[in-house]
Design an enzyme around this catalytic site. Structure first.
Site, mmCIF file in Angstrom:
data_model
loop_
_atom_site.group_PDB
_atom_site.id
_atom_site.type_symbol
_atom_site.label_atom_id
_atom_site.label_comp_id
_atom_site.label_asym_id
_atom_site.label_seq_id
_atom_site.Cartn_x
_atom_site.Cartn_y
_atom_site.Cartn_z
ATOM 1 N N SER A 61 0.937 -1.112 0.190
ATOM 2 C CA SER A 61 -0.024 0.174 0.083
ATOM 3 C C SER A 61 0.802 1.308 0.003
ATOM 4 C CB SER A 61 -1.205 0.003 1.269
ATOM 5 O OG SER A 61 -1.887 -1.057 1.210
ATOM 6 N N GLU A 62 2.015 1.036 0.744
ATOM 7 C CA GLU A 62 2.787 2.315 0.755
ATOM 8 C C GLU A 62 3.558 2.718 -0.622
ATOM 9 O OE1 GLU A 62 2.964 4.759 2.937
ATOM 10 O OE2 GLU A 62 1.849 3.833 4.725
ATOM 11 N N THR A 63 4.304 1.737 -0.894
ATOM 12 C CA THR A 63 5.382 1.873 -1.879
ATOM 13 C C THR A 63 5.410 0.991 -3.063
ATOM 14 O OG1 THR A 63 7.150 0.696 -0.769
ATOM 15 C CG2 THR A 63 6.902 3.033 -0.504
#
Length: 188
Positions: A61-63
Site C-alpha cells: 500500500s505504501e510503496t
C-alpha cells in the site's frame, strides 16, 4: 452476416474463458500480487510478533515494494516511516547506526523499523489490528482521539466513519492486500 455473428460468439466465448482463467488462477494472481523481500519481512515480523501478511500489505500500500521512496510529507523507505517516528523507534528499540539514508534505501532497515513500529501500535491499541493500521497512517494521537470521542469504534465494519478520507481508504486498501496475501501465500 452469419460469419460475423459466429466471430462475435467466438470472441465472447474466448473472453469468457480468459476471464475465468484470470479469476481462478493462483499463478496469475501471484503474478499480480507478488511479495518481494520475503526473508526480511518474515524475519522482522517474527522478531516483533506481527503478521508477515500485514507487513507485506502495508509495504504494498505504501510503496509497492519500491525502495528509495520519499513521500511529499517526508516519509521514507519501503514502509514510509516519518523521520521523527523512525528516530523514536530507533531510540526505543535500541537500534544502532541507522541513518535516514539507510531507512530510505535499504529494504531490510525499513522493514525492521516499520515492523517494530507496527508492534508498538498493536500494543497501544490493545492488539486491535484495524486501529493499528489506521494509526500507522494517521498517527496514534488522531486514532486515540477518534476512539475516545466515539467518532470511530475501531472496527473494519465502521471504517467509513474514520474522519480522514486518506486514512479510511488506506485501511481499506491494506486490509484488501492483507486478505489477498493470506489467500495467496498461506504459509508465508
Amino acid at each position: 452476416m452469419r460469419v460475423l455473428l459466429k466471430k462475435r460468439v467466438l470472441l465472447v466465448l474466448l473472453l469468457g474463458l480468459i476471464t475465468i482463467l484470470f479469476l481462478k488462477s493462483d499463478w496469475l494472481a501471484a503474478m499480480m500480487y507478488p511479495v518481494h523481500f520475503k526473508d526480511d519481512i518474515r524475519a522482522s515480523a517474527s522478531n516483533y510478533g506481527v503478521e508477515p501478511h500485514l507487513v507485506a500489505a502495508i509495504i504494498r500500500s505504501e510503496t509497492n515494494y519500491r525502495t528509495g521512496q520519499e513521500s511529499r510529507k517526508g516519509a521514507l523507505g519501503l514502509m514510509q516511516v516519518m523521520p521523527d517516528t523512525a528516530d523514536w523507534v530507533i531510540q526505543k528499540a535500541g537500534f544502532t547506526e541507522v541513518t535516514e539514508d539507510m531507512l530510505k534505501h535499504r529494504a531490510d532497515v525499513s522493514i525492521e523499523v516499520g515492523a517494530w513500529y507496527l508492534k508498538s501500535l498493536y500494543k497501544q491499541f490493545d492488539h486491535n489490528k484495524i486501529a493499528a493500521i489506521a494509526a500507522y497512517n494517521a498517527g496514534p494521537g488522531n486514532v486515540r482521539k477518534w476512539l475516545d470521542s466515539g467518532l470511530w469504534d475501531g472496527t473494519i465494519d465502521s471504517v467509513k466513519e474514520i474522519p480522514f478520507g486518506e486514512t479510511r481508504h488506506y485501511v481499506q486498501r491494506v486490509i484488501y492486500y492483507y486478505n489477498k496475501y493470506k489467500d495467496l501465500y498461506p504459509s508465508f
